[in-house]
Design a protein around this motif. Structure first.
Motif, PDB file in Angstrom:
ATOM      1  N   PHE A  81       0.833  -1.203   0.000  1.00  0.00           N
ATOM      2  CA  PHE A  81       0.000   0.000   0.000  1.00  0.00           C
ATOM      3  C   PHE A  81       0.870   1.257   0.000  1.00  0.00           C
ATOM      4  O   PHE A  81       0.650   2.190  -0.776  1.00  0.00           O
ATOM      5  N   THR A 345      -9.973   5.096  -5.819  1.00  0.00           N
ATOM      6  CA  THR A 345      -9.597   3.826  -5.201  1.00  0.00           C
ATOM      7  C   THR A 345      -8.839   4.041  -3.898  1.00  0.00           C
ATOM      8  O   THR A 345      -9.101   3.363  -2.890  1.00  0.00           O
ATOM      9  N   LEU A 349      -9.645   3.685   1.137  1.00  0.00           N
ATOM     10  CA  LEU A 349      -8.735   2.868   1.940  1.00  0.00           C
ATOM     11  C   LEU A 349      -8.008   3.721   2.982  1.00  0.00           C
ATOM     12  O   LEU A 349      -7.857   3.313   4.140  1.00  0.00           O
ATOM     13  N   ILE A 374     -10.765  -3.461   5.875  1.00  0.00           N
ATOM     14  CA  ILE A 374      -9.993  -3.037   4.699  1.00  0.00           C
ATOM     15  C   ILE A 374     -10.346  -3.892   3.485  1.00  0.00           C
ATOM     16  O   ILE A 374     -10.449  -3.382   2.355  1.00  0.00           O
ATOM     17  N   ALA A 378     -11.739  -2.299   0.195  1.00  0.00           N
ATOM     18  CA  ALA A 378     -10.896  -2.388  -0.998  1.00  0.00           C
ATOM     19  C   ALA A 378     -11.677  -2.903  -2.199  1.00  0.00           C
ATOM     20  O   ALA A 378     -11.498  -2.402  -3.324  1.00  0.00           O
TER      21      ALA A 378
END
Length: 436
Positions: A81, A345, A349, A374, A378
């Motif tokens: 990430f 996107t 998160l 998460i 996601a």
């Protein structure tokens, strides 16, 4: 640490955040929102100011910073990430966007049609990134360059533009566009993503903490305290700038129609200050973009040199500036085309990860809660990103449209809450099994 040090770090933080998106999007929001301006602007400030500083606050609370926060999901997730975030807000997206906008607003308006060419863009970016490289090689001197020299010039330029705008542009706001006629707050909330500041805060956290620690502050509570104070200074300045630019955009609706924020500011500067307005605007954009690129380059250098022990800080800075130089010559439209799907996107998160951090102490089995929340976030964040990229998802997209808040572009909220509840339930079973 002295009060003046806190002020200087706050000014440095403001200049690091204040880049291309911070200039472009507020006036366009003001133009489109009209009489719904305040609802839309509050939404914009929540994600454009509140969220980035919530990220900084969360990072200051946790030993190990953002990497440790990501580890609560899984170490592999954390590394993947953060690498993606750093690459995108660094050399692959935010850095070339800022460099290109600096050229579009700082140089291009003063060139004739024959003088403007890919060669002129290349020459500008070559000088631009050479300066970025020079300043970024000395992170300990970055505060001196940015907070004492560059930021005051930037703020004075902004004050001149905004004061003249308030004095010369008067009258009421126009009716809002269809996008802001209902749900103005949520629309402004989504528009705040475009500043990319919440993602940048993930990178800037290490830079600011390092600056505070170099002043002899090591206690975690004191670090958090100074981080909050510096954030309040930077956040207050950002909010004032956003509101001022938004009001100018709203009042420019009486003058004409515009395609984006750069058009609004260019027209406003010329209308208010003539040829001198173009020069002033060029200074504002060039300085704002430069300070942000320096901040991002420094953050990338510190992160990747720590992640890969055999790669030096200087090598990372050299690679970041080189890639940024190459990609900034592709053109602004191509860069912006990629940014929206990525932001759609990445932001959910980031929001969920930081929210979980503040409630971490209440979780019986934190990793279980983090992982399920998460995961559910996601899935729908990636679907939202694919949709923003223009991919037709057919029946799946229709089904997602029935989720709460989907009409506002916040369809990930309900799945995130489901993931949170599932994680809490599973953690209780895990607790019972452990006792048995």
């Amino acid at each position: 640490m002295k009060k003046i040090d806190t002020v200087l770090i706050g000014l440095m933080l403001f200049s690091m955040f204040f880049g291309a998106g911070n200039l472009i999007f507020p006036p366009f929001l003001g133009l489109q929102s009209g009489t719904s301006f305040w609802a839309a602007m509050i939404g914009f400030i929540v994600t454009g100011v509140g969220l980035p500083f919530a990220v900084l606050f969360a990072i200051s609370l946790v030993n190990g910073g953002v990497q440790a926060i990501g580890d609560r999901v899984h170490p592999v997730f954390s590394t993947a990430f953060m690498v993606i975030i750093y690459l995108c807000i660094g050399p692959f997206l935010a850095i070339p966007r800022n460099a290109n906008v600096a050229y579009e607003m700082g140089i291009k308006p003063f060139l004739s049609e024959t003088a403007h060419s890919p060669i002129s863009l290349f020459l500008f970016t070559l000088v631009f990134f050479a300066l970025v490289y020079f300043v970024s090689l000395n992170p300990e001197k970055m505060e001196k360059y940015m907070s004492r020299w560059i930021t005051p010039v930037l703020l004075i330029s902004m004050v001149i533009l905004c004061v003249v705008g308030f004095v010369k542009l008067d009258g009421g706001f126009q009716a809002p566009s269809s996008a802001y006629s209902s749900g103005a707050f949520s629309k402004g909330f989504i528009e705040g993503y475009n500043t990319m500041d919440a993602l940048a805060a993930l990178a800037f956290g290490i830079v600011i903490l390092t600056s505070i620690q170099k002043r002899g502050v090591s206690d975690r509570k004191q670090l958090t305290n100074y981080m909050i104070k510096a954030s309040l200074i930077a956040g207050g300045l950002l909010s004032l700038v956003y509101i001022s630019l938004g009001v100018i955009g709203a009042r420019m609706a009486q003058v004409g129609s515009y395609e984006n924020g750069t058009d609004i500011l260019s027209s406003a500067a010329t209308l208010l200050l003539g040829q001198g307005g173009k020069t002033l605007l060029g200074i504002i954009f060039t300085l704002a973009c430069f300070t942000t690129v320096v901040g991002l380059t420094t953050a990338c250098g510190q992160y990747f040199s720590n992640l890969m022990a055999k790669v030096s800080y200087k090598t990372v800075v050299r690679l970041v500036t080189l890639v940024g130089l190459i990609l900034s010559n592709l053109g602004l439209n191509q860069i912006l085309k990629i940014s929206v799907p990525f932001l759609v996107t990445a932001y959910p998160l980031t929001i969920v990860l930081i929210a979980l951090t503040f409630f971490h102490r209440y979780f019986k089995h934190p990793r279980m809660v983090y992982a399920t929340t998460i995961l559910f976030t996601a899935i729908f964040a990636i679907i939202g990103g694919l949709n923003a990229f223009g991919l037709n998802l057919g029946v799946l997209q229709v089904m997602i449209g029935y989720l709460p808040f989907a009409t506002y572009g916040l369809e990930w909220i309900a799945p995130a809450l489901v993931g949170l509840l599932l994680g809490l339930v599973l953690s209780q079973f895990s607790k019972v099994a452990k006792k048995a």
